[in-house]
Design a protein around this motif. Structure first.
Motif, PDB file in Angstrom:
ATOM      1  N   ALA A  54     -39.085 -15.249  56.060  1.00 59.42           N
ATOM      2  CA  ALA A  54     -39.693 -14.925  57.351  1.00 59.42           C
ATOM      3  C   ALA A  54     -38.572 -14.376  58.239  1.00 59.42           C
ATOM      4  N   PHE A  55     -38.619 -13.064  58.487  1.00 63.17           N
ATOM      5  CA  PHE A  55     -37.535 -12.361  59.179  1.00 63.17           C
ATOM      6  C   PHE A  55     -37.807 -12.285  60.675  1.00 63.17           C
ATOM      7  N   ASP A  56     -36.755 -12.505  61.453  1.00 62.09           N
ATOM      8  CA  ASP A  56     -36.798 -12.302  62.896  1.00 62.09           C
ATOM      9  C   ASP A  56     -35.913 -11.109  63.233  1.00 62.09           C
ATOM     10  N   LEU A  57     -36.544 -10.064  63.760  1.00 61.51           N
ATOM     11  CA  LEU A  57     -35.884  -8.812  64.075  1.00 61.51           C
ATOM     12  C   LEU A  57     -36.241  -8.409  65.500  1.00 61.51           C
ATOM     13  N   ALA A  58     -35.496  -7.439  66.042  1.00 66.00           N
ATOM     14  CA  ALA A  58     -35.844  -6.863  67.343  1.00 66.00           C
ATOM     15  C   ALA A  58     -35.657  -5.355  67.270  1.00 66.00           C
ATOM     16  N   ARG A  59     -36.345  -4.651  68.155  1.00 70.39           N
ATOM     17  CA  ARG A  59     -36.080  -3.232  68.355  1.00 70.39           C
ATOM     18  C   ARG A  59     -35.434  -3.077  69.727  1.00 70.39           C
ATOM     19  N   ASP A  60     -34.291  -2.397  69.749  1.00 69.54           N
ATOM     20  CA  ASP A  60     -33.585  -2.248  71.013  1.00 69.54           C
ATOM     21  C   ASP A  60     -34.187  -1.115  71.838  1.00 69.54           C
ATOM     22  N   ASP A  61     -33.550  -0.806  72.956  1.00 68.63           N
ATOM     23  CA  ASP A  61     -34.084   0.221  73.860  1.00 68.63           C
ATOM     24  C   ASP A  61     -34.206   1.582  73.195  1.00 68.63           C
ATOM     25  N   ASP A  62     -33.382   1.818  72.167  1.00 69.17           N
ATOM     26  CA  ASP A  62     -33.414   3.098  71.454  1.00 69.17           C
ATOM     27  C   ASP A  62     -34.345   3.064  70.240  1.00 69.17           C
ATOM     28  N   GLY A  63     -34.982   1.917  69.988  1.00 69.77           N
ATOM     29  CA  GLY A  63     -35.885   1.796  68.861  1.00 69.77           C
ATOM     30  C   GLY A  63     -35.216   1.379  67.568  1.00 69.77           C
ATOM     31  N   GLU A  64     -33.900   1.133  67.589  1.00 64.33           N
ATOM     32  CA  GLU A  64     -33.207   0.711  66.379  1.00 64.33           C
ATOM     33  C   GLU A  64     -33.526  -0.751  66.084  1.00 64.33           C
ATOM     34  N   VAL A  65     -33.753  -1.069  64.809  1.00 65.78           N
ATOM     35  CA  VAL A  65     -34.074  -2.441  64.410  1.00 65.78           C
ATOM     36  C   VAL A  65     -32.787  -3.245  64.271  1.00 65.78           C
ATOM     37  N   VAL A  66     -32.777  -4.418  64.899  1.00 64.73           N
ATOM     38  CA  VAL A  66     -31.623  -5.319  64.879  1.00 64.73           C
ATOM     39  C   VAL A  66     -32.021  -6.577  64.118  1.00 64.73           C
ATOM     40  N   PHE A  67     -31.161  -7.020  63.231  1.00 66.90           N
ATOM     41  CA  PHE A  67     -31.399  -8.226  62.441  1.00 66.90           C
ATOM     42  C   PHE A  67     -30.871  -9.440  63.183  1.00 66.90           C
ATOM     43  N   PHE A  68     -31.714 -10.495  63.269  1.00 62.35           N
ATOM     44  CA  PHE A  68     -31.269 -11.771  63.821  1.00 62.35           C
ATOM     45  C   PHE A  68     -31.100 -12.818  62.722  1.00 62.35           C
ATOM     46  N   GLU A  69     -32.184 -13.079  61.971  1.00 66.26           N
ATOM     47  CA  GLU A  69     -32.090 -14.086  60.922  1.00 66.26           C
ATOM     48  C   GLU A  69     -33.311 -14.010  60.013  1.00 66.26           C
ATOM     49  N   VAL A  70     -33.236 -14.748  58.884  1.00 66.77           N
ATOM     50  CA  VAL A  70     -34.368 -14.897  57.975  1.00 66.77           C
ATOM     51  C   VAL A  70     -34.488 -16.366  57.624  1.00 66.77           C
ATOM     52  N   ASN A  71     -35.706 -16.868  57.665  1.00 62.13           N
ATOM     53  CA  ASN A  71     -35.957 -18.275  57.348  1.00 62.13           C
ATOM     54  C   ASN A  71     -36.596 -18.350  55.963  1.00 62.13           C
ATOM     55  N   PRO A  72     -35.885 -18.920  54.958  1.00 64.98           N
ATOM     56  CA  PRO A  72     -36.456 -19.011  53.613  1.00 64.98           C
ATOM     57  C   PRO A  72     -37.619 -19.989  53.501  1.00 64.98           C
TER      58      PRO A  72
END
Length: 322
Positions: free
Chosen positions: A273-291
Motif C-alpha cells: 500500500a503506497f503513499d505518494l504525493a504529486r507536487d505543484d509541478d505534478g511530479e510524483v513523490v514517494f513517501f512510503e509503502v506499507n507491506p
C-alpha cells in the motif's frame, strides 16, 4: 492417491475486517480456507515433525491441514500489534508469532502475501526510500537521526522547511498517534532532549497538489486520489482525518505502475500500500509503502475490488500476476 484440493490459509484475527472480506471472496470462488490469528482465535495448534523422510503434519483445532494443498497464505498477522504490558502475555504473543512464522517451512508450495522475511525487510523506511530511488521516484531529502546538529544542517539546506515522522510507528494506549509534523526552525531544546533516545525521519516538506494511495497486488494496482490539500487538518498528513478527507478513484499512468512494481520487486513483496504525493509541478513523490497496509475503507467508499484481487492472487486464479 487422492486429488489435491486448493486451500488458502488466512493469518489474522477474526475481527480483522480485511480477513473477513478476503475470506468471503474466497468462498464465492469455492476455495477452501483456514483462518488462524495471534489473539483470541489462535486456537489449538500442532506441528508434528515425525522424523527422517516423513512429511510434516499440521493440525489446527483438531483438524488436519493438508500442507501440500496450501496454495496461498495471506499474512495479516503483522497488523496485530496488541499493547502487552504483562510479561506472561508478552511471552505468549512471541511464541504464537514464532509458530506462525514457521508456516513457510511447513507449506512450501504456498505463495505468501507477503513472504514473512521479505515483509520485515520491506517495512524498513530507509530500505523503501532507497528502493524508490532506484525505481526512478523522486524522494525528498531525508535524514534519519537523533543528532540535533545534523537536523540543523538539514534546516539550513532546505530553508527551514522540514517535517518529521517516526521510523516505525508510535501509538499510545490513550489513543495518541505520532503523525507527520513540521519542525520549528529554531529546534526547541525540549525537542532536542526528547529526540536523543531514538532516531527519527526528517525530510524536506513537499508542497503537494494532492496525494495518491495505491494498493498493489501482484501486477494489479488500485489507485486513489486523496484530496488532502483542501482541508487544513489533512494538508500535512491525511491520516489525521481519514474519515472526512476526499477520495477519488484514479487511473494511473503505465509508467507510474511500472515504478511501483519495480519497488515491490526490489523489496521482494507481492502486496504493498503506497503513499505518494504529486507536487505543484505534478511530479510524483514517494513517501512510503506499507507491506501490511489497510485497504478496506477505500474499497467500500469507491467500490474497488481489492479484496477480490487478493483472493484471486491467493487462489492462483491469475497465475501470470505473480
Amino acid at each position: 492417491m487422492s486429488a489435491r484440493s486448493d486451500l488458502v490459509v488466512l493469518i489474522g484475527d477474526d475481527d480483522d475486517p480485511h480477513v473477513v472480506a478476503v475470506g468471503a471472496a474466497l468462498e464465492r470462488r469455492g476455495v477452501a480456507q483456514v483462518t488462524i490469528g495471534v489473539n483470541a482465535n489462535f486456537g489449538l495448534v500442532a506441528a508434528m515433525l515425525a522424523g527422517d523422510r516423513v512429511a510434516p503434519v499440521l493440525r489446527l483445532d483438531g483438524a488436519m491441514v493438508p500442507l501440500d494443498d496450501v496454495v496461498g497464505v495471506l499474512d495479516r498477522g503483522r497488523s496485530s500489534l496488541p499493547v502487552l504490558t504483562d510479561e506472561r502475555w508478552q511471552y505468549v504473543f512471541r511464541e504464537r508469532k514464532a509458530f506462525l512464522e514457521a508456516l513457510p517451512a511447513l507449506a512450501r508450495r504456498a505463495r505468501w502475501l507477503n513472504d514473512p522475511a521479505a515483509a520485515v525487510c520491506a517495512s524498513n523506511k530507509v530500505a523503501q526510500l532507497l528502493a524508490a530511488q532506484r525505481a526512478g521516484f523522486r524522494v525528498p531529502p531525508t535524514y534519519v537521526t537523533n543528532d540535533v546538529e545534523v537536523i540543523r544542517e538539514l534546516l539550513a539546506d532546505t530553508g527551514g522547511d522540514i517535517v518529521f515522522k517516526a521510523l516505525t510507528w508510535l501509538a499510545t494506549v490513550d489513543g495518541r498517534v505520532l503523525f507527520t509534523n513540521r519542525l520549528e526552525p529554531s529546534v526547541p531544546e525540549e525537542f532536542a532532549a526528547a529526540l536523543r533516545p531514538a532516531p527519527v525521519i526528517f525530510q524536506e516538506r513537499v508542497r503537494k497538489r494532492d496525494e495518491l494511495r495505491v494498493t498493489c497486488i501482484g501486477e494489479r494496482s488500485f489507485g486513489v486520489r486523496i484530496v488532502s490539500q483542501e482541508r487544513p487538518d489533512t494538508a500535512l498528513d491525511w491520516r489525521r482525518n481519514q474519515e472526512d478527507v476526499g477520495y477519488e478513484a484514479a487511473l494511473l499512468p503505465q509508467a507510474l505502475e511500472d515504478r511501483l512494481h519495480a519497488v515491490m520487486a526490489d523489496l521482494g513483496i507481492s502486496f504493498g500500500a503506497f503513499d505518494l504525493a504529486r507536487d505543484d509541478d505534478g511530479e510524483v513523490v514517494f513517501f512510503e509503502v506499507n507491506p501490511a497496509g489497510n485497504w478496506l475503507w477505500l474499497e467500500e467508499r469507491l467500490d474497488l475490488p481489492i479484496s477480490e484481487a487478493v483472493a484471486d492472487w491467493l487462489a492462483r486464479a491469475d497465475d501470470d500476476q505473480l
